[in-house]
Structures are given as C-alpha cells and as structure tokens.
Design an enzyme around this catalytic site. Structure first.
Site, short mmCIF file in Angstrom:
data_model
loop_
_atom_site.label_atom_id
_atom_site.label_comp_id
_atom_site.label_asym_id
_atom_site.label_seq_id
_atom_site.Cartn_x
_atom_site.Cartn_y
_atom_site.Cartn_z
N ASN A 4 11.91 -17.06 4.28
CA ASN A 4 10.55 -17.17 4.80
C ASN A 4 9.69 -16.18 4.03
O ASN A 4 9.80 -14.98 4.22
CB ASN A 4 10.57 -16.83 6.31
CG ASN A 4 9.18 -16.68 6.89
OD1 ASN A 4 8.18 -17.07 6.28
ND2 ASN A 4 9.11 -16.10 8.09
N TRP A 5 8.87 -16.74 3.16
CA TRP A 5 8.05 -15.86 2.30
C TRP A 5 6.83 -15.30 3.02
O TRP A 5 6.11 -14.49 2.44
CB TRP A 5 7.59 -16.62 1.05
CG TRP A 5 8.65 -16.77 0.02
CD1 TRP A 5 9.93 -16.28 0.07
CD2 TRP A 5 8.53 -17.44 -1.23
NE1 TRP A 5 10.60 -16.62 -1.07
CE2 TRP A 5 9.76 -17.32 -1.89
CE3 TRP A 5 7.49 -18.14 -1.86
CZ2 TRP A 5 9.99 -17.88 -3.15
CZ3 TRP A 5 7.72 -18.70 -3.11
CH2 TRP A 5 8.95 -18.56 -3.74
N LYS A 6 6.56 -15.81 4.22
CA LYS A 6 5.35 -15.37 4.95
C LYS A 6 4.13 -15.53 4.03
O LYS A 6 4.06 -16.50 3.28
CB LYS A 6 5.54 -13.94 5.45
CG LYS A 6 6.87 -13.80 6.21
CD LYS A 6 6.99 -12.57 7.02
CE LYS A 6 8.31 -12.62 7.77
NZ LYS A 6 8.49 -11.50 8.68
N HIS A 90 7.50 -19.02 14.78
CA HIS A 90 7.88 -17.67 14.33
C HIS A 90 7.18 -16.66 15.23
O HIS A 90 6.07 -16.89 15.70
CB HIS A 90 7.45 -17.49 12.87
CG HIS A 90 7.98 -16.23 12.29
ND1 HIS A 90 7.36 -15.02 12.49
CD2 HIS A 90 9.09 -15.98 11.55
CE1 HIS A 90 8.07 -14.08 11.89
NE2 HIS A 90 9.13 -14.63 11.31
N GLU A 92 5.56 -14.12 14.62
CA GLU A 92 4.20 -13.77 14.17
C GLU A 92 3.20 -14.83 14.60
O GLU A 92 2.04 -14.52 14.88
CB GLU A 92 4.21 -13.56 12.64
CG GLU A 92 4.93 -12.26 12.29
CD GLU A 92 5.65 -12.26 10.94
OE1 GLU A 92 5.34 -13.11 10.09
OE2 GLU A 92 6.54 -11.40 10.76
N GLU A 162 15.57 -14.48 16.29
CA GLU A 162 14.96 -13.37 15.57
C GLU A 162 14.43 -12.34 16.55
O GLU A 162 13.31 -12.50 17.09
CB GLU A 162 13.80 -13.88 14.70
CG GLU A 162 14.23 -14.86 13.63
CD GLU A 162 13.28 -14.83 12.43
OE1 GLU A 162 13.78 -14.69 11.31
OE2 GLU A 162 12.06 -14.93 12.63
N GLY A 168 11.22 -7.17 9.76
CA GLY A 168 10.44 -6.36 8.83
C GLY A 168 10.53 -4.87 9.10
O GLY A 168 9.77 -4.09 8.53
N SER A 208 15.58 -8.44 9.22
CA SER A 208 16.10 -7.45 8.27
C SER A 208 17.48 -7.81 7.72
O SER A 208 18.31 -6.93 7.52
CB SER A 208 16.10 -6.05 8.90
OG SER A 208 14.77 -5.66 9.21
N GLY A 229 13.29 -12.83 5.67
CA GLY A 229 11.91 -12.58 5.26
C GLY A 229 11.88 -11.77 3.97
O GLY A 229 12.05 -12.30 2.87
N GLY A 230 11.69 -10.48 4.10
CA GLY A 230 11.49 -9.59 2.96
C GLY A 230 12.48 -9.80 1.82
O GLY A 230 12.09 -9.88 0.65
P1 PGA Z 1 12.61 -9.87 7.67
O1 PGA Z 1 11.85 -11.13 8.34
O2 PGA Z 1 13.85 -10.40 7.03
O3 PGA Z 1 11.63 -9.31 6.68
O4 PGA Z 1 12.92 -8.92 8.77
C1 PGA Z 1 12.55 -12.14 8.99
C2 PGA Z 1 11.58 -13.17 9.52
O5 PGA Z 1 10.52 -12.80 10.04
O6 PGA Z 1 11.83 -14.41 9.45
#
Ligand code: PGA
Length: 244
Positions: A4-6, A90, A92, A162, A168, A208, A229-230
């Site tokens: 997930n590149w956000k 998600h 967010e 999640e 993050g 993470s 994500g990251g």
């Molecule tokens: P993260 O994000 O790996 O940067 O913690 C995961 C996500 O939000 O899907």
C-alpha cells in the site's frame, strides 16, 4: 503480499520502482503479489506489470458505476483500467474520511460487481486495545462490514488485520498478538459463514511489516500474508518481504 503506497510516488517513480522490483521477484512462487499505488499512478503500474504476474490494486473506490460525484473513482473505472484489487476501509480512510461500516458494505459490493478483489481492513486503535476492547472492536467491524455479505460475496474477500497503533509507527504487533487477533477474526468468519469459509479466507497482517519481522509473523497459523505500507515503497525491501 500486498503493498500500500498510500499517497507516495509519481508515475515516473512508479516506473522506476517496477524496473527494480520485477527482476527481484521473478522467481517468487506460491505467492500473490499486489501493489496498490495512488490513482494517478495506476496506469503506470498496470503498464509496468503487464505479463509479470504482479497484480495492481487501488486504495479506495466509490460505489456506483458513474454519476455526479465529484472527485470519486468507481469500480467500473478501476476494472476498465486493469485493476484487480482494491483496498477498502483502511484505518486512514476510517479516521480522516469518516468511512463507516455501511460504506464498507457498499464498497465491497461495488468492488465485487466490477470483478475487483476487495482487501478489507479492520483493526483497533491504541486506546481501544488498552481498554481491553480489541475483540469488541473487531467484532463490530466484522458484524457491520462483512457479515451482511452473501456467502458467495464473502468468498471473494481478503481481510487485512491492521492494528492502528502499529501502522507507520515501527511498533509491529508481536506475532502472538497478531495471531490472537487473526484467530478471533477467523472464528467470527466460522460462526457466520462456516468452517470451510473460515479455512479458505485470507487474512493479511498489516502494521510495520519489514523484511526482518515478516518471517516470524508469517509462521503464525492464521496469518496468511501482509499488507505493507512504508516497506513497500522500496523495491528491495518489498521484494525481501515477498521472498521471505
Ligand atoms: P505500515 O503501513 O507498513 O507503514 O505500518 C501499513 C498500512 O497502513 O497498510
């Protein structure tokens, strides 16, 4: 294994990512690889992944095929451009855009109508965990967002657990904490859709995930993959996760 590149990367960054990433996962077997870039990068990602076995997903969609809905993108459009997956709900989106359980159901149904595999996110916030309410929160999200689906619809859904406090933050859930949540979610699936559906559903862990913690997480019985994500922004680290 889904990335997930956000809200990161331009089309040029997307081309560069795949040039580096594709050779690193060329021998990957028994794993489905999905990258979910921002809408603006979907075309670049789909072009780059043609015939590579790597699938592309969006990070959101709107229900309905088309209409006067300024700023939204429909499942019909995502299917037309060549997307195969879409992330739904998600944390967010829940937190910043107020997505609620009824929205989740509408979005899942819209995704399925247009042949997209929904990756549906659930997870508790830190204060909810500290108050001992993790299972209650997961149950509410399951009951509101997933239980209303028909069994044939649910069979096409991927779930991502999640925990919001792990996203993050560099604070991964321990494999034991993640496994307990996954087991709980699988139990809810069994109650509602039966044992076969519970055994078949894929439940990804997100929060993470990095090359150095993926192996332990994936060794847990109920953890079937990761939503990253990251660490998915860097071709080497995401390839290391895919190839763990
Ligand atoms: P993260 O994000 O790996 O940067 O913690 C995961 C996500 O939000 O899907």
């Amino acid at each position: 294994m889904a990335g997930n590149w956000k809200m990161y990367k331009t089309p040029a960054d997307t081309h560069a990512f795949f040039e580096a990433f594709k050779p690193l996962v060329a021998d990957a077997k028994n794993v489905d690889i999905v990258l979910c870039p921002p809408f603006a990068d979907l075309h670049a990602a789909i072009t780059e992944t043609a015939n590579s076995g790597i699938a592309v997903g969006a990070q959101n969609l709107y229900w309905g095929k088309e209409g006067a809905v300024t700023g939204e993108v429909s499942g019909h459009m995502l299917q037309a451009i060549g997307c195969q997956y879409v992330i739904i709900a998600h944390s967010e989106r829940r937190q910043y855009f107020g997505e609620s359980e009824p929205d989740v159901v509408r979005k899942i149904e819209a995704a399925l109508e247009y042949g997209l595999t929904p990756i549906v996110c659930v997870g508790e916030r830190l204060e909810e965990r500290e108050e001992g309410r993790t299972e209650e929160v997961l149950a509410t999200m399951f009951d509101g967002g997933l239980a209303p689906l028909a069994a044939e619809q649910f069979a096409k859904v991927v779930i991502a657990y999640e925990p919001v406090w792990a996203i993050g933050t560099g604070k991964t859930a321990t494999p034991e904490i993640a496994e307990a949540a996954h087991r709980f979610i699988r139990g809810k699936v069994a109650e509602k859709f039966g044992a076969d559906a519970a055994a078949a559903v894929r439940i990804l862990y997100g929060g993470s995930v990095k090359p150095d913690n993926v192996t332990k997480l994936m060794s847990e019985e109920d953890i079937d993959g990761a939503l990253v994500g990251g660490a998915s922004l860097d071709p080497k680290s995401f390839a290391a996760i895919v190839n763990f």
